[in-house]
Design a protein around this motif. Structure first.
Motif, PDB file in Angstrom:
ATOM      1  N   UNK A   1       0.812  -1.215   0.000  1.00  0.00           N
ATOM      2  CA  UNK A   1       0.000   0.000   0.000  1.00  0.00           C
ATOM      3  C   UNK A   1       0.851   1.273   0.000  1.00  0.00           C
ATOM      4  N   UNK A   2       2.153   1.159  -0.186  1.00  0.00           N
ATOM      5  CA  UNK A   2       3.046   2.319  -0.070  1.00  0.00           C
ATOM      6  C   UNK A   2       2.660   3.429  -1.042  1.00  0.00           C
ATOM      7  N   UNK A   3       2.416   3.074  -2.309  1.00  0.00           N
ATOM      8  CA  UNK A   3       2.049   4.104  -3.288  1.00  0.00           C
ATOM      9  C   UNK A   3       0.650   4.664  -3.017  1.00  0.00           C
ATOM     10  N   UNK A   4      -0.225   3.816  -2.497  1.00  0.00           N
ATOM     11  CA  UNK A   4      -1.582   4.281  -2.202  1.00  0.00           C
ATOM     12  C   UNK A   4      -1.573   5.320  -1.092  1.00  0.00           C
ATOM     13  N   UNK A   5      -0.585   5.254  -0.192  1.00  0.00           N
ATOM     14  CA  UNK A   5      -0.538   6.191   0.918  1.00  0.00           C
ATOM     15  C   UNK A   5      -0.210   7.610   0.462  1.00  0.00           C
ATOM     16  N   UNK A   6       0.248   7.744  -0.763  1.00  0.00           N
ATOM     17  CA  UNK A   6       0.470   9.091  -1.307  1.00  0.00           C
ATOM     18  C   UNK A   6      -0.851   9.834  -1.483  1.00  0.00           C
ATOM     19  N   UNK A   7      -1.933   9.076  -1.672  1.00  0.00           N
ATOM     20  CA  UNK A   7      -3.258   9.678  -1.818  1.00  0.00           C
ATOM     21  C   UNK A   7      -4.106   9.505  -0.559  1.00  0.00           C
ATOM     22  N   UNK A   8      -3.973   8.356   0.102  1.00  0.00           N
ATOM     23  CA  UNK A   8      -4.746   8.095   1.324  1.00  0.00           C
ATOM     24  C   UNK A   8      -3.942   8.585   2.517  1.00  0.00           C
ATOM     25  N   UNK A   9      -4.190   9.809   2.912  1.00  0.00           N
ATOM     26  CA  UNK A   9      -3.362  10.437   3.935  1.00  0.00           C
ATOM     27  C   UNK A   9      -3.923  10.301   5.345  1.00  0.00           C
ATOM     28  N   UNK A  10      -5.214  10.059   5.510  1.00  0.00           N
ATOM     29  CA  UNK A  10      -5.791  10.001   6.848  1.00  0.00           C
ATOM     30  C   UNK A  10      -5.456   8.675   7.526  1.00  0.00           C
ATOM     31  N   UNK A  11      -5.484   8.686   8.867  1.00  0.00           N
ATOM     32  CA  UNK A  11      -5.151   7.488   9.639  1.00  0.00           C
ATOM     33  C   UNK A  11      -6.180   6.391   9.413  1.00  0.00           C
ATOM     34  N   UNK A  12      -7.447   6.766   9.297  1.00  0.00           N
ATOM     35  CA  UNK A  12      -8.501   5.768   9.088  1.00  0.00           C
ATOM     36  C   UNK A  12      -8.346   5.075   7.743  1.00  0.00           C
ATOM     37  N   UNK A  13      -8.028   5.836   6.720  1.00  0.00           N
ATOM     38  CA  UNK A  13      -7.854   5.247   5.392  1.00  0.00           C
ATOM     39  C   UNK A  13      -6.677   4.277   5.378  1.00  0.00           C
ATOM     40  N   UNK A  14      -5.604   4.650   6.031  1.00  0.00           N
ATOM     41  CA  UNK A  14      -4.427   3.776   6.040  1.00  0.00           C
ATOM     42  C   UNK A  14      -4.659   2.538   6.904  1.00  0.00           C
ATOM     43  N   UNK A  15      -5.414   2.704   7.968  1.00  0.00           N
ATOM     44  CA  UNK A  15      -5.687   1.564   8.837  1.00  0.00           C
ATOM     45  C   UNK A  15      -6.596   0.558   8.150  1.00  0.00           C
ATOM     46  N   UNK A  16      -7.640   1.044   7.492  1.00  0.00           N
ATOM     47  CA  UNK A  16      -8.604   0.156   6.847  1.00  0.00           C
ATOM     48  C   UNK A  16      -8.150  -0.295   5.469  1.00  0.00           C
ATOM     49  N   UNK A  17      -7.237   0.461   4.850  1.00  0.00           N
ATOM     50  CA  UNK A  17      -6.747   0.093   3.534  1.00  0.00           C
ATOM     51  C   UNK A  17      -7.700   0.427   2.408  1.00  0.00           C
ATOM     52  N   UNK A  18      -8.641   1.348   2.662  1.00  0.00           N
ATOM     53  CA  UNK A  18      -9.581   1.766   1.626  1.00  0.00           C
ATOM     54  C   UNK A  18      -9.635   3.294   1.589  1.00  0.00           C
ATOM     55  N   UNK A  19      -9.906   3.830   0.403  1.00  0.00           N
ATOM     56  CA  UNK A  19     -10.076   5.275   0.241  1.00  0.00           C
ATOM     57  C   UNK A  19     -11.485   5.649   0.698  1.00  0.00           C
ATOM     58  N   UNK A  20     -11.571   6.703   1.522  1.00  0.00           N
ATOM     59  CA  UNK A  20     -12.858   7.100   2.079  1.00  0.00           C
ATOM     60  C   UNK A  20     -13.332   8.452   1.549  1.00  0.00           C
ATOM     61  N   UNK A  21     -12.408   9.306   1.196  1.00  0.00           N
ATOM     62  CA  UNK A  21     -12.749  10.613   0.632  1.00  0.00           C
ATOM     63  C   UNK A  21     -12.031  10.796  -0.697  1.00  0.00           C
ATOM     64  N   UNK A  22     -12.423  11.812  -1.417  1.00  0.00           N
ATOM     65  CA  UNK A  22     -11.805  12.075  -2.720  1.00  0.00           C
ATOM     66  C   UNK A  22     -10.459  12.765  -2.501  1.00  0.00           C
ATOM     67  N   UNK A  23      -9.379  12.104  -2.920  1.00  0.00           N
ATOM     68  CA  UNK A  23      -8.048  12.697  -2.839  1.00  0.00           C
ATOM     69  C   UNK A  23      -7.755  13.521  -4.080  1.00  0.00           C
ATOM     70  N   UNK A  24      -7.024  14.623  -3.892  1.00  0.00           N
ATOM     71  CA  UNK A  24      -6.740  15.537  -4.995  1.00  0.00           C
ATOM     72  C   UNK A  24      -5.227  15.662  -5.170  1.00  0.00           C
ATOM     73  N   UNK A  25      -4.768  15.558  -6.404  1.00  0.00           N
ATOM     74  CA  UNK A  25      -3.350  15.734  -6.730  1.00  0.00           C
ATOM     75  C   UNK A  25      -3.245  16.377  -8.108  1.00  0.00           C
ATOM     76  N   UNK A  26      -2.036  16.848  -8.441  1.00  0.00           N
ATOM     77  CA  UNK A  26      -1.833  17.583  -9.692  1.00  0.00           C
ATOM     78  C   UNK A  26      -0.590  17.060 -10.413  1.00  0.00           C
ATOM     79  N   UNK A  27      -0.661  17.063 -11.726  1.00  0.00           N
ATOM     80  CA  UNK A  27       0.529  16.840 -12.556  1.00  0.00           C
ATOM     81  C   UNK A  27       0.278  17.455 -13.921  1.00  0.00           C
TER      82      UNK A  27
END
Length: 679
Positions: A297-323
Motif C-alpha cells: 500500500x506504499x504508493x496508495x498512501x500518497x493519496x490516502x493520507x488520513x489514519x482511518x484510510x491507512x488503517x482500513x486500507x480503503x479510500x474514504x474521501x476524494x483525494x486531490x493531486x496535480x501533474x
C-alpha cells in the motif's frame, strides 16, 4: 422673587415644575379670589389636607379648583385665541391642568393603540406609560431635530407670536401614516399629559419648537434583486482569456472503479514517476507501510493520507493531486470505490471533465465489480460518471501481471464491459482501452516493455491516452456559477473559505458575489488555483477562494457562489426525468430516498409518477404506472425536505443533474425537467 417653600424645607420636584410654568401661590393675592370657605380640603395629588383659605396645595402646589380659572377662559375664533384676565397662569399650565368635564372619547392610533381623549381634544396618558411606550423599544428613539429633517416620521412644529393680549398659534404637522408604530398599553393613573390632535395646538412658553418621533430602521437582510434572464448577460472583457496568456488548460480527471482495483496505487505510482513525489517521501511511505504490515500500500498512501484510510486500507474521501502533461494541467480526483463511500465519490467526481475507470483484471475481481453476486461498483461508477456529463472514458485494465498479460482475459473484459458501457450511452470512439500494471509500472508513462504484452498490444500508454483526450468545453458566456464543494479552514484564505470548480463564468479578486441559498452578498478576498494565488479564475478551474463580509453560518457545502444580478434558483419541489438502474425492489409512490445534486445531499420523497417514457421513441405512454422497475425511464415529481440550489438541465447542466440513492445503492439517475416550487 417667588416664595419657594416654607423655611427649612426644599421645594418638591412638582413644585419646581409649577414655578417654571409660571404658577405661584402668591398669584392668588393678585386676582379676584374666590370665596374662602372654612375647613380643610384634600389635595387630589399628594392627599395633603390644606386649610380652606389656600387655593393651592402647600405640599405640592397643585391648584385647588380649576374651574375658577378656566371657565370661560378661552374664546376660540378660527385659529386665534384670546387671553383672559388670569394671564399669569402659563399656557402650558392650562394645558396640563385643564379639567375634563365631558366624557372622554377613545382615540384609536396605529396598530390598534387606544387612549382616552378629553374635552379639549387632548389625548390623556400617564408619563410612566408614555415612557414605556416610546422608550422601551430598541427600534425607536425620540429626537429633537430641525424642521426640514428628511427622516422625520412625526413632526410637530409650533410658533407663538404674542401681540399685546393676542396669542396666535401656528402649527405644522407632517405625519407618515404608512409606518406603523408599536405601542404598549397605557397604565392607569390620575395624572395625564395632553397630546395635540384635530387641529388643536399645544402652546409652549419655552424654546422647544420642534419635536419628532423617529422610527429607527430595523436591520435585516437586504432584499435580493429580482433575477435577470441569463440571455441578457454579456461577459466583461477581463473574463475572456487572451491568446498571449500562458495558462495551461485544466483537465479534471476522476479515477473511479470497484474497491481494491488499484486506483490509489495507480495515482501514487503515476505521481512518483512524474516527480511529484520525492524519493525521500516515497521512502517514508514504504517504511511506514511495512511497519503496518501493508507493504503493497506504499504508493496508495500518497493519496490516502488520513489514519482511518491507512488503517482500513480503503479510500474514504476524494483525494486531490496535480501533474502536468504536454497539453493539460491535470487535476487527479481519486474517488473511493467502497459502496459505503459512494456519496463522497459523487460529491467529488461530479467536477470531472473525463474519467479513468480502473478494472481489476484478476480472476473473480472483475466479475465482482460487474455485480455477478450483487451490484458492483464498476457498473455503478460507470453509470454515475456518465450522469455527471462525462463522455470521454479511459478503461485502465490494471493488474495484468497477475493474469500473465493474457490477451484472452483482456478481450473478455473488453467484450463484457463494452456492451454495458454502450447501454449507458458511451460511444465506442470516446472510449480508450489501456492494459497495464501499476505495481510493475508497466504501460503507465512509457511504451510497453514486457514481451508478453508487447506481443499483442502497440497502443498508447496511460499518460499518452490522458494527453490525447479532447479539451473540455469552457463556458464563460454565462453568469458566474461555482458550486461549493468544501468549506475550508485556512489561515491564508481567511476565516471564510470555500473550494469548488467554476462551472460557468469567471471570478476575480475584489468582486462581489452572491452566496445561495442564503442570499447573502460577500466580497472575494483571495483566490488560489493549484495552491498558488491568482487574480482571475475562469470556467473549468478548480479553485479555493477566501470570502469577506459574510457570516460563516451562511456558507455551506452544497451552496452556490453566483453573480449578484443572476442568482440561481432555490426550490424544494422538482420534476425529474430519470432512468431507473438495476434494482431489486420496485420504486413506489411515497418512497423516501436521498437526492444528490452537484454537492448537495437532501432527503426527498416521491410524490407522483407523471409518465412513463417509451425507450425507443421517448414519448410518454398513455398508461401511468403504479411503480417503476429496472431500466425504465419516467418523469416523476419529488418533494425535498429542504430547499437546494437547482436549475433546469436545459439552462445549466451542472445544477440540473440528479442521483437518487436508497439503502446504500444508487437506484436512478436523471435530470431536472422543471422547477415546480421556486423560493
Amino acid at each position: 422673587m417667588p416664595r419657594l417653600a416654607a423655611a427649612g424645607s426644599a421645594p418638591s420636584p412638582l413644585r419646581w415644575i409649577l414655578l417654571v410654568l409660571g404658577w405661584n401661590r402668591d398669584n392668588r393675592s393678585d386676582r379676584d379670589e374666590p370665596s374662602k370657605n372654612s375647613g380643610l380640603w384634600q389635595c387630589t395629588i399628594c392627599e395633603y389636607r390644606n386649610d380652606a383659605k389656600y387655593l393651592s396645595c402647600e405640599q405640592c402646589g397643585v391648584i385647588r379648583d380649576f374651574s375658577v380659572y378656566f371657565n370661560n377662559a378661552l374664546e376660540v375664533d378660527g385659529r386665534a385665541k384670546r387671553r383672559d384676565r388670569h394671564s399669569a397662569v402659563s399656557v402650558l399650565a392650562r394645558s396640563l391642568f385643564s379639567p375634563s368635564n365631558t366624557k372622554s372619547k377613545d382615540a384609536v392610533f396605529s396598530d390598534g393603540f387606544k387612549a382616552s381623549r378629553n374635552a379639549t381634544g387632548n389625548t390623556q396618558a400617564t408619563l410612566d406609560a408614555l415612557h414605556k411606550t416610546y422608550m422601551a423599544s430598541k427600534e425607536r428613539r425620540i429626537n429633537i431635530v430641525d424642521a426640514d429633517a428628511s427622516y422625520i416620521d412625526v413632526h410637530i412644529a409650533e410658533k407663538m407670536v404674542m401681540d399685546n393680549d393676542d396669542i396666535i398659534t401656528e402649527k405644522d404637522i407632517n405625519t407618515d401614516l404608512n409606518l406603523p408604530v408599536k405601542l404598549n398599553e397605557l397604565g392607569e393613573s390620575s395624572s395625564s399629559v395632553a397630546v395635540d390632535s384635530q387641529d388643536k395646538t399645544l402652546g409652549l412658553d419655552n424654546d422647544i419648537e420642534h419635536l419628532s418621533l423617529e422610527r429607527k430602521p430595523k436591520k435585516g437582510k437586504a432584499k435580493m434583486k429580482r433575477p435577470i434572464s441569463s440571455s441578457l448577460y454579456k461577459p466583461e472583457p477581463w473574463m475572456l482569456q487572451l491568446k498571449d496568456e500562458d495558462i495551461s488548460r485544466q483537465l479534471n480527471l476522476a479515477i473511479v472503479g470497484h474497491v481494491d482495483s488499484g486506483k490509489s496505487t495507480l495515482c501514487g505510482r503515476l505521481l512518483h514517476a512524474l516527480g511529484r513525489i520525492s524519493k525521500k517521501q516515497m521512502h517514508k511511505y514504504e517504511k511506514e507501510a511495512k511497519e503496518k504490515g501493508k507493504g503493497s500500500f506504499a504508493y496508495a498512501w500518497a493519496m490516502d493520507e488520513s489514519a482511518d484510510e491507512r488503517e482500513r486500507g480503503v479510500t474514504m474521501t476524494v483525494g486531490v493531486a496535480y501533474f502536468d502533461t504536454k497539453n493539460y494541467h491535470v487535476v487527479l480526483l481519486d474517488s473511493p470505490g467502497h459502496k459505503d463511500f459512494v456519496p463522497n465519490m459523487i460529491s467529488g467526481a461530479t467536477q470531472s471533465d473525463a474519467a479513468v475507470l480502473v478494472i481489476d483484471a484478476s480472476i473473480g475481481s472483475f466479475e465482482a465489480g460487474m455485480g455477478i453476486n450483487g451490484i458492483g461498483q464498476t457498473k455503478e461508477h460507470s453509470q454515475l460518471i456518465r450522469s455527471f456529463g462525462v463522455e470521454n472514458l479511459i478503461i485502465a485494465v490494471n493488474k495484468m501481471d497477475v493474469v500473465e498479460y493474457s490477451k484472452e482475459r483482456f478481450n473478455f473484459i473488453k467484450s463484457q464491459l463494452g456492451t454495458f458501457l454502450r447501454s449507458c450511452g458511451y460511444r465506442d470512439s470516446a472510449i480508450s482501452w489501456v492494459p497495464m500494471s501499476a505495481m510493475e509500472n508497466e504501460n503507465l508513462l512509457a511504451a510497453v516493455s514486457d514481451p508478453r504484452l508487447l506481443s499483442w498490444y502497440d497502443g498508447n500508454c496511460l499518460l499518452e491516452a490522458i494527453d490525447t483526450l479532447p479539451p473540455p468545453h469552457r463556458d464563460v458566456s454565462k453568469p458566474l456559477c461555482l458550486p461549493i464543494c468544501d468549506v475550508i479552514s485556512s489561515q491564508k484564505l481567511g476565516q471564510v473559505a470555500i473550494g469548488g470548480k467554476v462551472e460557468t463564468g469567471a471570478i476575480r479578486s475584489g468582486s462581489k458575489v452572491l452566496i445561495m441559498p442564503a442570499g447573502e452578498l460577500a466580497v472575494v478576498k483571495t483566490i488560489e488555483r493549484n495552491s498558488s494565488s491568482c487574480n482571475v479564475a475562469r470556467a473549468g478551474d478548480s479553485i479555493a477562494i477566501g470570502l469577506h463580509g459574510i457570516d460563516p453560518s451562511h456558507v455551506m457545502s452544497g451552496g452556490v457562489v453566483c453573480h449578484p444580478d443572476y442568482p440561481v434558483s432555490v426550490a424544494s419541489r422538482l420534476e425529474l426525468k430519470i432512468l431507473v438502474l438495476d434494482i431489486t425492489v420496485p420504486i413506489l409512490v411515497g418512497l423516501q430516498f436521498e437526492l444528490h445534486i452537484h454537492h448537495a445531499k437532501v432527503s426527498a420523497s416521491l410524490v407522483k409518477i407523471l409518465s412513463l417514457l417509451e425507450q425507443k421513441t421517448g414519448k410518454a405512454s398513455k398508461k401511468i404506472p403504479r411503480f417503476l422497475t429496472s431500466r425504465q425511464t419516467a418523469v416523476i415529481e419529488v418533494k425535498l425536505n429542504k430547499e437546494v440550489c437547482v436549475e433546469e438541465f436545459s439552462n445549466l447542466k451542472a445544477l440540473g443533474r440528479v442521483f437518487l440513492r436508497s439503502q446504500g445503492n444508487t437506484i436512478a439517475v436523471g435530470i431536472v425537467n422543471r422547477v415546480r416550487e421556486q423560493s
